[in-house]
Design an enzyme around this catalytic site. Structure first.
Site, short mmCIF file in Angstrom:
data_model
loop_
_atom_site.label_atom_id
_atom_site.label_comp_id
_atom_site.label_asym_id
_atom_site.label_seq_id
_atom_site.Cartn_x
_atom_site.Cartn_y
_atom_site.Cartn_z
N GLY A 12 24.55 43.28 36.17
CA GLY A 12 24.40 43.79 34.58
C GLY A 12 25.57 44.66 34.06
O GLY A 12 26.88 44.12 34.48
N GLY A 15 27.13 46.47 37.07
CA GLY A 15 27.81 45.52 37.99
C GLY A 15 29.03 44.69 37.59
O GLY A 15 29.91 44.61 38.21
N ARG A 83 17.09 52.69 31.59
CA ARG A 83 16.20 53.29 30.51
C ARG A 83 16.62 52.72 28.93
O ARG A 83 17.82 52.53 28.55
CB ARG A 83 16.61 54.94 30.48
CG ARG A 83 16.30 55.74 31.41
CD ARG A 83 16.40 57.22 31.26
NE ARG A 83 17.51 57.62 31.31
CZ ARG A 83 17.83 58.82 31.10
NH1 ARG A 83 17.08 59.73 30.52
NH2 ARG A 83 19.12 59.17 31.37
N ASN A 121 18.13 53.84 39.04
CA ASN A 121 17.25 54.91 39.03
C ASN A 121 15.73 54.72 39.00
O ASN A 121 15.26 53.43 39.20
CB ASN A 121 17.36 55.52 37.55
CG ASN A 121 18.61 56.35 37.37
OD1 ASN A 121 18.72 57.31 37.91
ND2 ASN A 121 19.22 56.21 36.22
N ARG A 152 30.82 64.44 34.26
CA ARG A 152 30.50 64.95 32.90
C ARG A 152 30.71 66.18 32.59
O ARG A 152 31.18 66.80 31.66
CB ARG A 152 28.95 64.22 32.63
CG ARG A 152 28.84 62.85 32.67
CD ARG A 152 27.34 62.73 32.37
NE ARG A 152 27.01 61.20 32.29
CZ ARG A 152 26.04 60.41 32.41
NH1 ARG A 152 24.96 61.09 33.16
NH2 ARG A 152 25.94 59.31 32.14
N HIS A 176 19.25 63.82 40.57
CA HIS A 176 19.79 63.11 39.27
C HIS A 176 18.62 63.13 38.15
O HIS A 176 17.76 62.39 38.33
CB HIS A 176 20.19 62.01 39.74
CG HIS A 176 20.98 61.20 38.28
ND1 HIS A 176 22.02 62.04 37.81
CD2 HIS A 176 20.70 60.20 37.75
CE1 HIS A 176 22.43 61.10 36.85
NE2 HIS A 176 21.63 59.91 36.73
#
Ligand code: A3D
Length: 320
Positions: A12, A15, A83, A121, A152, A176
Site C-alpha cells: 500500500g 509498502g 486508521r 498497527n 517527529r 506507540h
C-alpha cells in the site's frame, strides 16, 4: 556476492514508498507482496521504470503468493488496514491480528532467516503477535515506531530552536500511541540536554510540553489532514534506517519495539526501548536510568500495551 533480497509484505502507501526508497538507496532487490492483485506488480513495474533515470539496479517484482518472498534477508510488514479520521490505532486490532496470522505463516514457511520489521498497527501488539505466529527468533522480529516518533520530536524541536534537524537527537520510549514517553532529559541539541536549553532561554517549559503533546499526536495530525489514510513517507524512511542498520551491520542505536525479557522490569512484552541493531538483529537492549516520573509514564505505557496483547489472546487463544 548475491544482492540482498528485501520483501515488502503489504504494497500500500508505506509498502510502495519503501520499494521506491530501497531502489533509490540501492539496498537490494525488492519483492512486493499483497493480497490485492495487480497492486504489487504495478507498483514494482512503475518503480523499475524509474531506475534508468535514477541509475539504480535493484530488481523489483510484485507477487500475490508467499512463495515469492522465499529466502528474503529482510521483510518489512505493512499488511493490514490503516486508521481513518476518528479511529485510534487500537481500533485496528481485530482485523490486523488476522492479517498477522497469515503473514506469520508466510514468514515461517518462506523466510525463517529474515530480519523482520513490523509496521502494522497497533504496533506493539501486532509485532508481539507476529513473532508468536511466525516463531522467528525474538532478536529478528522488531517493531518500527520509536524511530518515527523520535523523528517527529526532533523535527518539531529543530523548528522551535531554528537549528538543523541533524543536530537534534531525541528519543521516545514506551508503546506507540498516546502513552508514548518522549524523553526530555535524554534529548539534546549537539549534546546540550533540553532542560539546559530551557535554562538558557532557548524555549520554555510550556512550549516543550506542547511539542511533547504534538509528538504524541503526530500520527493523528496527519490522519486528520490526509483523511483517507495515515502517514507513509516518514514511517517508510524510519523502517529503512532499521533495515540498513541490519544489512550493513551498522550497530545503530535506535528506539524500536523490542521483546523484553526482564529489562525495565518487563517480561514477555514488546515495547519501545533503545536497542542496538546490527547483523545479529537486535543485538542489545539498552537499559537507561529512568527517574520517578519517567518510570511512571513508562509503566502506564507498558500497561496499555499489555492490555492490547491480552485482547489479542482473547481473539486468538493460541497466542497465550
Ligand atoms: P495501506 O495503504 O492501506 O496498505 C496496506 C496494504 O496491506 C494494502 O495494500 C492491502 O491490500 C494490504 N493487505 C491487507 N490485508 C492483507 C493481507 N492479509 N496480506 C497482505 N496484504 C494485505 O496502509 P499503509 O501502507 O498506509 O499502512 C500500513 C499499516 O502501517 C497500517 O496498519 C498503519 O496503521 C500502519 N502504520 C504504522 C505506523 C507506525 O509508526 C507504527 C505509521 C504509519 C502507519
Amino acid at each position: 556476492m548475491a544482492r540482498n533480497k528485501i520483501a515488502l509484505i503489504g504494497s500500500g502507501m508505506i509498502g510502495g514508498t519503501l520499494a521506491h526508497m530501497i531502489g533509490l538507496k540501492d539496498l537490494g532487490d525488492v519483492v512486493l507482496f499483497d493480497i490485492a492483485e495487480g497492486i504489487p506488480q504495478g507498483k514494482g513495474l512503475d518503480i523499475a521504470q524509474s531506475s534508468p533515470v535514477d541509475g539504480f539496479d535493484s530488481r523489483l517484482t510484485g507477487v500475490n503468493d508467499y512463495a515469492g518472498i522465499e529466502g528474503a534477508d529482510v521483510c518489512i510488514v505493512t499488511a493490514g488496514v490503516p486508521r481513518k479520521p476518528g479511529m485510534s490505532r487500537d481500533d485496528l486490532l481485530g482485523i490486523n491480528l488476522k492479517v498477522m496470522e497469515q503473514v506469520g505463516a508466510g514468514l515461517k514457511k518462506y523466510a525463517p532467516k529474515a530480519f523482520v520489521i513490523c509496521i502494522t498497527n497497533p504496533l506493539d501488539a501486532m509485532v508481539w503477535a507476529l513473532q508468536k505466529f511466525s516463531g522467528l527468533p525474538k532478536t529478528h522480529v522488531v517493531g518500527m515506531a520509536g524511530v518515527l516518533d523520535s523523528a517527529r520530536f526532533r523535527y518539531f524541536l529543530a523548528e522551535e530552536f531554528k537549528v538543523s534537524v541533524e543536530d537534534v537527537t531525541a528519543f521516545v520510549l514506551g508503546g506507540h500511541g498516546d502513552s508514548m514517553v518522549p524523553m526530555i532529559r535524554y534529548s539534546t541539541v549537539s549534546g546540550i540536554p533540553l532542560p539546559d536549553l530551557v535554562k538558557m532561554g532557548w524555549t520554555s517549559k510550556e512550549k516543550l510540553d506542547q511539542i511533547v503533546q504534538r509528538t504524541r499526536d503526530g500520527g493523528a495530525e496527519i490522519v486528520g489532514l490526509l483523511k483517507t489514510g495515515s502517514a507513509y513517507y516518514a514511517p517508510a524512511a524510519s523502517a529503512i534506517a532499521m533495515a540498513e542498520a541490519y544489512l550493513k551491520d551498522k550497530k545503530r542505536v535506535l528506539p524500536c519495539a523490542a521483546h523484553l525479557s526482564g529489562q525495565y522490569g518487563v517480561k514477555g512484552t514488546y515495547v519501545g526501548v533503545p536497542v542496538v541493531i546490527g547483523a545479529g538483529g537486535v543485538e542489545r537492549i539498552i537499559e537507561i536510568d529512568l527517574n520517578k516520573s519517567e518510570q511512571k509514564m513508562f509503566e502506564s505505557s507498558v500497561a496499555t500495551v499489555q492490555g492490547l496483547t491480552e485482547a489479542c489472546v482473547k481473539i486468538a487463544p493460541q497466542l497465550a
